[in-house]
Design a protein around this motif. Structure first.
Motif, PDB file in Angstrom:
ATOM      1  N   ALA A  79       2.946   7.797  -3.025  1.00  0.00           N
ATOM      2  CA  ALA A  79       3.962   7.620  -1.984  1.00  0.00           C
ATOM      3  C   ALA A  79       5.353   7.890  -2.530  1.00  0.00           C
TER       4      ALA A  79
ATOM      5  N   TYR B 118      -2.344   8.875   2.669  1.00  0.00           N
ATOM      6  CA  TYR B 118      -1.142   9.452   2.056  1.00  0.00           C
ATOM      7  C   TYR B 118       0.029   9.423   3.040  1.00  0.00           C
TER       8      TYR B 118
ATOM      9  N   ALA C 122       1.184   5.811   3.646  1.00  0.00           N
ATOM     10  CA  ALA C 122       1.868   5.268   2.472  1.00  0.00           C
ATOM     11  C   ALA C 122       3.292   5.818   2.373  1.00  0.00           C
ATOM     12  N   ALA C 123       3.445   7.130   2.593  1.00  0.00           N
ATOM     13  CA  ALA C 123       4.775   7.729   2.518  1.00  0.00           C
ATOM     14  C   ALA C 123       5.679   7.203   3.629  1.00  0.00           C
TER      15      ALA C 123
ATOM     16  N   TYR D 275       6.768   3.653   2.819  1.00  0.00           N
ATOM     17  CA  TYR D 275       7.788   3.697   1.759  1.00  0.00           C
ATOM     18  C   TYR D 275       9.148   4.081   2.334  1.00  0.00           C
TER      19      TYR D 275
ATOM     20  N   LEU E  85      -0.140  -0.858   0.775  1.00  0.00           N
ATOM     21  CA  LEU E  85      -0.846   0.184   0.038  1.00  0.00           C
ATOM     22  C   LEU E  85      -2.217  -0.286  -0.423  1.00  0.00           C
TER      23      LEU E  85
END
Length: 309
Positions: A34, A122, A125-126, A129, A164
């Motif tokens: 991330a 993915y 998570a990004a 963040y 996460l």
């Protein structure tokens, strides 16, 4: 022979400066993935979709050296040939829910790629963040065997780690509909917020219940974003070899087919998703089509372009 980098990834394996999704796992866990994705995304983005969602625009001021370039108003620059920064006054922190499709169909991966569920992790998570870094509160929900609200929207130390860790544990199973998960999230949000659905949108009723649920979120005043996630083969961007196919959510259904030799396959797939995209647009839902071969940073950039169109 090119020299491998610190994670065993050779420069030739990167696409446009971004790692192909199938190589991201070499970096380690979702925390590092991330962070790497977000740093690449922010470094290449002209503006961010997160600034202004929980804040109210106040004024422009002239750009000064050291200002964050993500706050530059590029449209104003195009008109005036001068750089201005958009300033905001805080309204209230945005509440957001990431809703991840963990049904059995999300376990599918094409020959050279990774499972859709891993790619969805993915993306989630990004996004977590990014939004937490912007000061927003982020929650997580999923649906597979049943809809589950994993974490309520929060922004506190350790919350990203919790999100996460849950994403790492998701396994594809079941055939629950997105509609139930979206309705649960709408009821859980205490005020207007943002709901991001990451899914292949394979629904038994051709998406009717999904569209109704998205419409209910929009009627509440929530932002609704859909990141449609498919493998290149499913999207018709890569050929599928002949074989016996079955629906992972309905294992008893088997069909012998040769999609690569069927000129109507890609057309039927495109028509299904085009109809969903049109119906979502009519409801004010943001729709972004991505495949598991697209670098995650570029998928996030696709969303920015949708928001700015």
């Amino acid at each position: 022979m090119s020299e491998a980098g610190p994670h065993g990834i050779r420069p030739a394996e990167a696409e446009g400066g971004f790692l192909p999704p199938r190589l991201l796992d070499r970096l380690g866990g979702l925390d590092l993935i991330a962070r790497t994705v977000v740093e690449g995304f922010v470094g290449g983005a002209h503006r961010s979709p997160y600034r202004g969602a929980g804040e109210e625009f106040a004024r422009h001021r002239a750009y000064q050296q050291g200002d964050d370039v993500r706050h530059l108003d590029w449209r104003l620059f195009a008109r005036t040939d001068r750089l201005f920064v958009r300033e905001y006054r805080e309204d209230s922190n945005l509440q957001a829910y990431l809703v991840v499709d963990a049904t059995a169909s999300m376990g599918y991966a094409d020959g050279a790629g990774l499972p859709k569920l891993r790619y969805a992790a993915y993306l989630a998570a990004a996004l977590a963040y990014l939004m937490l870094r912007a000061g927003d509160r982020v929650g997580l929900a999923s649906y597979g065997a049943a809809p589950v609200l994993h974490h309520p929207p929060r922004n506190r130390p350790g919350h990203l780690h919790d999100l996460l860790a849950t994403l790492e544990r998701l396994e594809p199973a079941g055939d629950a509909s997105a509609a139930g998960a979206l309705d649960n999230v709408g009821e859980a949000l205490r005020r207007k917020g943002r709901v991001v659905l990451i899914s292949d949108l394979l629904e038994d009723d051709d998406g009717a219940a999904l569209l109704d649920a998205l419409g209910r979120l929009r009627a509440r005043g929530d932002e609704a974003i859909v990141l449609r996630t498919l493998t290149p083969e499913e999207a018709g961007d890569a050929p599928l070899a002949a074989g016996t196919f079955h629906d992972p959510e309905r294992p008893a259904r088997e069909v012998a087919a040769s999609p690569a030799d069927d000129p109507g396959y890609a057309r039927r797939v495109a028509a299904y998703y085009a109809r969903l995209a049109t119906a979502m647009g009519e409801r004010g839902v943001e729709y972004v089509a991505v495949t598991t071969a697209r670098p995650v940073e570029l998928a996030l950039g696709d969303w920015i372009r949708v928001r700015g169109s």
